[in-house]
Design a protein around this motif. Structure first.
Motif, PDB file in Angstrom:
ATOM      1  N   SER A 183       0.825  -1.199   0.000  1.00  0.00           N
ATOM      2  CA  SER A 183       0.000   0.000   0.000  1.00  0.00           C
ATOM      3  C   SER A 183       0.869   1.262   0.000  1.00  0.00           C
ATOM      4  O   SER A 183       0.365   2.340  -0.219  1.00  0.00           O
ATOM      5  CB  SER A 183      -0.969  -0.022   1.180  1.00  0.00           C
ATOM      6  OG  SER A 183      -0.454  -0.824   2.194  1.00  0.00           O
ATOM      7  N   GLY A 184       2.148   1.153   0.248  1.00  0.00           N
ATOM      8  CA  GLY A 184       2.971   2.351   0.232  1.00  0.00           C
ATOM      9  C   GLY A 184       4.175   2.155  -0.661  1.00  0.00           C
ATOM     10  O   GLY A 184       4.370   1.116  -1.259  1.00  0.00           O
ATOM     11  N   SER A 185       4.994   3.162  -0.757  1.00  0.00           N
ATOM     12  CA  SER A 185       6.196   3.028  -1.583  1.00  0.00           C
ATOM     13  C   SER A 185       7.278   2.327  -0.770  1.00  0.00           C
ATOM     14  O   SER A 185       7.260   2.317   0.450  1.00  0.00           O
ATOM     15  CB  SER A 185       6.667   4.409  -2.017  1.00  0.00           C
ATOM     16  OG  SER A 185       6.896   5.194  -0.874  1.00  0.00           O
ATOM     17  N   ASN A 186       8.210   1.753  -1.468  1.00  0.00           N
ATOM     18  CA  ASN A 186       9.355   1.074  -0.864  1.00  0.00           C
ATOM     19  C   ASN A 186       8.994  -0.108   0.025  1.00  0.00           C
ATOM     20  O   ASN A 186       9.851  -0.678   0.674  1.00  0.00           O
ATOM     21  CB  ASN A 186      10.203   2.050  -0.024  1.00  0.00           C
ATOM     22  CG  ASN A 186      10.958   2.997  -0.934  1.00  0.00           C
ATOM     23  OD1 ASN A 186      11.268   2.627  -2.075  1.00  0.00           O
ATOM     24  ND2 ASN A 186      11.236   4.181  -0.456  1.00  0.00           N
ATOM     25  N   LEU A 187       7.718  -0.441   0.056  1.00  0.00           N
ATOM     26  CA  LEU A 187       7.336  -1.588   0.871  1.00  0.00           C
ATOM     27  C   LEU A 187       7.930  -2.869   0.315  1.00  0.00           C
ATOM     28  O   LEU A 187       8.175  -3.810   1.051  1.00  0.00           O
ATOM     29  CB  LEU A 187       5.811  -1.719   0.900  1.00  0.00           C
ATOM     30  CG  LEU A 187       5.163  -1.064   2.094  1.00  0.00           C
ATOM     31  CD1 LEU A 187       3.679  -1.234   2.024  1.00  0.00           C
ATOM     32  CD2 LEU A 187       5.701  -1.679   3.373  1.00  0.00           C
ATOM     33  N   HIS A 188       8.186  -2.872  -0.996  1.00  0.00           N
ATOM     34  CA  HIS A 188       8.740  -4.101  -1.565  1.00  0.00           C
ATOM     35  C   HIS A 188      10.120  -4.391  -0.996  1.00  0.00           C
ATOM     36  O   HIS A 188      10.510  -5.531  -0.849  1.00  0.00           O
ATOM     37  CB  HIS A 188       8.761  -4.025  -3.092  1.00  0.00           C
ATOM     38  CG  HIS A 188       9.514  -2.871  -3.650  1.00  0.00           C
ATOM     39  ND1 HIS A 188       9.042  -1.594  -3.611  1.00  0.00           N
ATOM     40  CD2 HIS A 188      10.717  -2.821  -4.250  1.00  0.00           C
ATOM     41  CE1 HIS A 188       9.921  -0.808  -4.175  1.00  0.00           C
ATOM     42  NE2 HIS A 188      10.947  -1.515  -4.566  1.00  0.00           N
ATOM     43  N   ILE A 189      10.834  -3.323  -0.641  1.00  0.00           N
ATOM     44  CA  ILE A 189      12.160  -3.547  -0.047  1.00  0.00           C
ATOM     45  C   ILE A 189      12.015  -4.140   1.357  1.00  0.00           C
ATOM     46  O   ILE A 189      12.714  -5.089   1.728  1.00  0.00           O
ATOM     47  CB  ILE A 189      12.953  -2.225  -0.029  1.00  0.00           C
ATOM     48  CG1 ILE A 189      13.175  -1.805  -1.475  1.00  0.00           C
ATOM     49  CG2 ILE A 189      14.273  -2.393   0.700  1.00  0.00           C
ATOM     50  CD1 ILE A 189      13.782  -0.469  -1.653  1.00  0.00           C
ATOM     51  N   ILE A 190      11.047  -3.580   2.115  1.00  0.00           N
ATOM     52  CA  ILE A 190      10.774  -4.162   3.439  1.00  0.00           C
ATOM     53  C   ILE A 190      10.385  -5.624   3.284  1.00  0.00           C
ATOM     54  O   ILE A 190      10.839  -6.493   4.034  1.00  0.00           O
ATOM     55  CB  ILE A 190       9.635  -3.391   4.148  1.00  0.00           C
ATOM     56  CG1 ILE A 190      10.038  -1.945   4.349  1.00  0.00           C
ATOM     57  CG2 ILE A 190       9.289  -4.037   5.477  1.00  0.00           C
ATOM     58  CD1 ILE A 190       8.956  -1.093   4.964  1.00  0.00           C
ATOM     59  N   ALA A 191       9.550  -5.913   2.265  1.00  0.00           N
ATOM     60  CA  ALA A 191       9.093  -7.290   2.054  1.00  0.00           C
ATOM     61  C   ALA A 191      10.275  -8.211   1.802  1.00  0.00           C
ATOM     62  O   ALA A 191      10.344  -9.319   2.354  1.00  0.00           O
ATOM     63  CB  ALA A 191       8.122  -7.347   0.881  1.00  0.00           C
ATOM     64  N   ILE A 192      11.221  -7.759   0.980  1.00  0.00           N
ATOM     65  CA  ILE A 192      12.374  -8.604   0.649  1.00  0.00           C
ATOM     66  C   ILE A 192      13.203  -8.868   1.908  1.00  0.00           C
ATOM     67  O   ILE A 192      13.566 -10.009   2.208  1.00  0.00           O
ATOM     68  CB  ILE A 192      13.229  -7.930  -0.442  1.00  0.00           C
ATOM     69  CG1 ILE A 192      12.442  -7.902  -1.748  1.00  0.00           C
ATOM     70  CG2 ILE A 192      14.546  -8.662  -0.628  1.00  0.00           C
ATOM     71  CD1 ILE A 192      13.091  -7.085  -2.826  1.00  0.00           C
ATOM     72  N   ILE A 193      13.456  -7.804   2.677  1.00  0.00           N
ATOM     73  CA  ILE A 193      14.262  -7.982   3.888  1.00  0.00           C
ATOM     74  C   ILE A 193      13.539  -8.867   4.891  1.00  0.00           C
ATOM     75  O   ILE A 193      14.109  -9.808   5.452  1.00  0.00           O
ATOM     76  CB  ILE A 193      14.595  -6.599   4.513  1.00  0.00           C
ATOM     77  CG1 ILE A 193      15.425  -5.785   3.529  1.00  0.00           C
ATOM     78  CG2 ILE A 193      15.337  -6.767   5.837  1.00  0.00           C
ATOM     79  CD1 ILE A 193      15.581  -4.343   3.913  1.00  0.00           C
ATOM     80  N   PHE A 194      12.247  -8.565   5.085  1.00  0.00           N
ATOM     81  CA  PHE A 194      11.450  -9.337   6.043  1.00  0.00           C
ATOM     82  C   PHE A 194      11.484 -10.829   5.712  1.00  0.00           C
ATOM     83  O   PHE A 194      11.766 -11.672   6.566  1.00  0.00           O
ATOM     84  CB  PHE A 194      10.007  -8.821   6.018  1.00  0.00           C
ATOM     85  CG  PHE A 194       9.034  -9.669   6.782  1.00  0.00           C
ATOM     86  CD1 PHE A 194       8.944  -9.571   8.161  1.00  0.00           C
ATOM     87  CD2 PHE A 194       8.213 -10.576   6.121  1.00  0.00           C
ATOM     88  CE1 PHE A 194       8.047 -10.354   8.870  1.00  0.00           C
ATOM     89  CE2 PHE A 194       7.324 -11.366   6.815  1.00  0.00           C
ATOM     90  CZ  PHE A 194       7.240 -11.253   8.196  1.00  0.00           C
ATOM     91  N   SER A 195      11.227 -11.143   4.422  1.00  0.00           N
ATOM     92  CA  SER A 195      11.140 -12.566   4.070  1.00  0.00           C
ATOM     93  C   SER A 195      12.499 -13.238   4.190  1.00  0.00           C
ATOM     94  O   SER A 195      12.589 -14.392   4.624  1.00  0.00           O
ATOM     95  CB  SER A 195      10.571 -12.724   2.669  1.00  0.00           C
ATOM     96  OG  SER A 195      11.330 -11.981   1.755  1.00  0.00           O
ATOM     97  N   SER A 196      13.579 -12.518   3.839  1.00  0.00           N
ATOM     98  CA  SER A 196      14.903 -13.127   3.948  1.00  0.00           C
ATOM     99  C   SER A 196      15.233 -13.440   5.401  1.00  0.00           C
ATOM    100  O   SER A 196      15.709 -14.532   5.733  1.00  0.00           O
ATOM    101  CB  SER A 196      15.969 -12.202   3.376  1.00  0.00           C
ATOM    102  OG  SER A 196      15.565 -11.721   2.131  1.00  0.00           O
TER     103      SER A 196
END
Lengths: 320, 388
Positions: A183-196
């Motif tokens: 829902s926001g910008s740059n969340l995909h980066i958080i998603a990548i870090i979180f999942s790793s």
């Protein structure tokens, strides 16, 4: 497969008389199992009840009947957990066989009601606006505790989704359709870090033999979040080289995990993500808007892939 | 005409699949399973479900490329030309499927399904297109014919369902287009026709010579039961009468013979349930549970009390209480029924269950400040998409 098959196997000496007697009871329907029918009914019941109760406690706030319904739900939650705690064997790191066929749904019901009540209390006493983050974290911690204590993979996936939503990541295919995954910008980066990070933790837990059968659920969520995150980054376009590398690394890792966990689902993720990434790269560099080339590309790539799978079919047929 | 497959190969594969379930449930040991798998060796290529999905999707993409090229060549001709080409292309796809994949022992490998649906699609669109798409007699009969052929020859289950649906469509529209009294008796025609289908498919299923079509016949059996119910269901009859047969109902009016349909709506599920328990037939039993839910829905639809949340909670309580009571009742085997999981189903996998739970039960909302729901507000995501 017919009713005569067990008899045929027995006559050929492939199964013993004892086994034949047991199997024949089931195949000839002298005994019929309604395990899944009853479980489905129970699941529907839990779903309808928690949905209905969830709506009920938000209605008529402040009225008398409302307080009664809250108290009833609290008592019900306590009953569920009382049942769960009195029937659960002591904690172990291995898989636990549940005491009754409906044990895990009682735990699920209790947990969902607990969350309803917790959410309601925060709503009522106004702590919601400031502390929504803290509240999801509490929810997640509670779910993790329940999942490990009662050995419940369903609750574990709820715990992971709650933890992900603490980081504002919404884990739901229903949301992907509507394009609201991030829902926001740059969340995909958080998603990548979180999942790793979560994947590393899951593998460490597995190596220490703590609830090894949870690893699949952890890794499944990690891969979904990772690939959706990195593919979103790829399609944003500016730094696509980096995301391309990330996806390929992820695929290699997913392939390795697929062999390790003996899961074809992980293999599916790896192939699909790699295909999307490669197609994006080729589309950007080579094919562009040549419709002819696109047709040839889809024939050649998918055809090649099919031939590859069929040729190495033994490699792809290890049973889980 | 016969099946495109060697009967023994199919049977052997079914035996291997079944004995694998026995092995997983510790009825037999690994050694025995291996011996059986050796004795019932089959040359068929039938990969596991995930690989099938992969192959299916890959084949569809590849075929999209082929069709794209094909119609780039024919796209310049007139409409008739394209449609004829489409039929021709569909038939070539059938031949290609047989000669390239079935000859090489592909059995429901993902590739075969994709090619089959592709072939069916082009043939049907081509034929009904030649009749301007609005001649539903041709379209429906053509669907019925091609789907039945595919279901029969390639043992495909989706085609079996499609064939049954086309059959229902033919039945409905042929009587509908005759008009008059024939429109009125459609519900009864449905119930009679599908009762016959049910009995026939049940008979055929027991025959050992037709054993490779067992699963297809099972589908027909379940679908026929559903259609028997649908034919008599009050909601279906009423809404179809209003929408298709220009029956105008004032508030307070009712359809002709409403009481008969109310009766069917209530009694058919009960008969199914009774018969299912009585004959220990799991197919009727499952269908009966499903149609009971639909009966409840039918009545709620017309006689709603205006409190859906109360109904939800109440229905939930009833279902939970009922299933736990039955679980306890069937602790010992009663009337041949047991609560124990004897042989697992393909979908009775714990991981699938976990995923379904996570998708339908709360915990899904993202943590954004604009959303004003608390932990309890987000329940009931509804039909989860289990892309497993």
């Amino acid at each position: 497969m017919t009713k005569e098959t067990p008899k045929e196997l027995f006559e050929k000496g492939l199964i013993t008389r004892d086994q034949f007697n047991k199997i024949d009871l089931v195949v000839s329907r002298k005994i019929v199992s309604v395990f899944y029918e009853l479980r489905t009914l129970l699941y529907l019941g839990v779903m309808l009840f928690t949905t209905g109760a969830g709506i009920l406690i938000y209605q008529n706030i402040g009225e008398f009947g409302h307080i009664i319904s809250i108290i009833t739900l609290s008592i019900l939650t306590i009953v569920c957990f009382w049942y769960a705690f009195t029937h659960v064997p002591p904690y172990t790191n291995t898989k636990v066989k549940s005491a009754t066929p409906y044990f895990d749904y009682i735990v699920l019901l209790g947990s969902l009601l607990f969350i309803s009540i917790q959410g309601y209390l925060e709503f009522q006493y106004g702590t919601l606006d400031e502390n929504l983050g803290a509240s999801t974290l509490v929810t997640s911690a509670f779910f993790f505790y329940i999942a490990y204590r009662f050995d419940h993979t369903g609750i574990l996936s709820l715990a992971i989704t709650a933890l992900a939503s603490f980081w504002s990541i919404s884990v739901s295919p229903q949301k992907w359709y509507s394009g609201n995954f991030f829902s926001g910008s740059n969340l995909h980066i958080i998603a990548i870090i979180f999942s790793s990070v979560l994947a590393v933790i899951a593998i460490l837990l597995d190596k220490r033999s703590i609830k090894k059968h949870f690893t699949f659920t952890y890794l499944n969520f990690c891969m979904l979040i990772f690939f959706v995150g990195s593919i979103t980054g790829l399609f944003m376009g500016d730094l696509y080289g980096i995301f391309l590398l990330l996806i390929y690394t992820g695929c290699a890792f997913a392939y390795y995990l697929a062999r390790w966990e003996k899961s074809f689902l992980f293999l599916l993720y790896a192939f699909v993500a790699a295909y999307i990434a490669t197609t994006y790269l080729l589309g950007r560099l080579v094919i562009r808007e040549e419709i002819f080339l696109w047709f040839f590309y889809s024939i050649a790539s998918c055809g090649g892939f099919i031939v590859f799978i069929i040729k190495y079919k033994n490699h792809f047929s290890k049973e889980k | 005409m016969k099946s495109a497959y060697n009967e023994t190969s199919i049977y052997n594969l079914a035996v291997i699949k079944e004995t694998k379930r026995w092995y997983k449930h510790h009825f037999i040991d690994q050694q025995q399973f291996n011996t059986i798998a050796e004795a019932y060796k089959t040359p068929l290529y039938h990969p596991n479900f995930i690989i099938r999905i992969l192959l299916f999707v890959a084949t569809l993409f590849a075929l999209a490329g082929v069709s794209g090229l094909f119609f780039l060549f024919f796209g310049s001709s007139n409409e008739h030309g394209i449609l004829t080409a489409s039929i021709f292309y569909g038939i070539i796809s059938f031949i290609f499927l047989e000669l390239v994949f079935l000859k090489n022992n592909h059995y429901k490998s993902g590739v075969t399904e994709a090619l089959l649906y592709h072939a069916i699609g082009f043939t049907i669109v081509g034929i009904s297109g030649l009749f301007d798409f609005d001649n539903f007699h041709v379209t429906l009969f053509c669907c019925l014919l091609i789907f039945s052929f595919s279901a029969f020859r390639y043992l495909d289950l989706l085609c079996t369902i499609a064939a049954i649906l086309s059959f229902a469509g033919v039945l409905f529209f042929e009587f509908y287009s005759v008009g008059g009294i024939f429109q009125q008796i459609i519900p009864f025609i449905f119930m009679i026709a599908f009762t016959i289908t049910y009995i026939v498919s049940k008979k055929l299923k027991a025959s050992p010579t037709l054993r490779i079509w067992r699963n297809n016949l099972l589908m027909i059996e379940a679908a026929s039961l559903l259609f028997i119910y649908i034919g008599g269901n009050y909601l279906v009859v009423r809404e179809l009468s209003v929408n298709l047969m220009d029956l105008s109902l004032e508030p307070g009016d009712n359809i002709p013979f409403a009481f008969i349909f109310y009766g069917f709506t209530i009694f058919i599920p009960l008969v199914f349930l009774y018969w299912g328990i009585r004959s220990k037939d799991i197919v009727i039993l499952r269908v009966s549970l499903f149609v009971i839910a639909f009966t409840v829905f039918t009545f709620k639809y017309y006689y709603s009390l205006g409190h859906p949340e109360v109904s939800l909670t109440g229905a939930g309580i009833i279902l939970i209480a009922l299933s736990i009571a039955l679980f306890n009742y069937l602790k010992i085997i009663r009337g041949g029924f047991t609560r124990e999981n004897l042989l697992s189903e393909k979908w009775g996998n714990v991981n699938v269950e976990a995923f379904i739970i996570s998708q339908t039960m709360g915990g899904n909302q993202a943590n954004t400040v604009t959303e004003d729901t608390g932990g309890g507000g987000g329940f009931g995501g509804g039909g989860a998409s289990t892309d497993f």
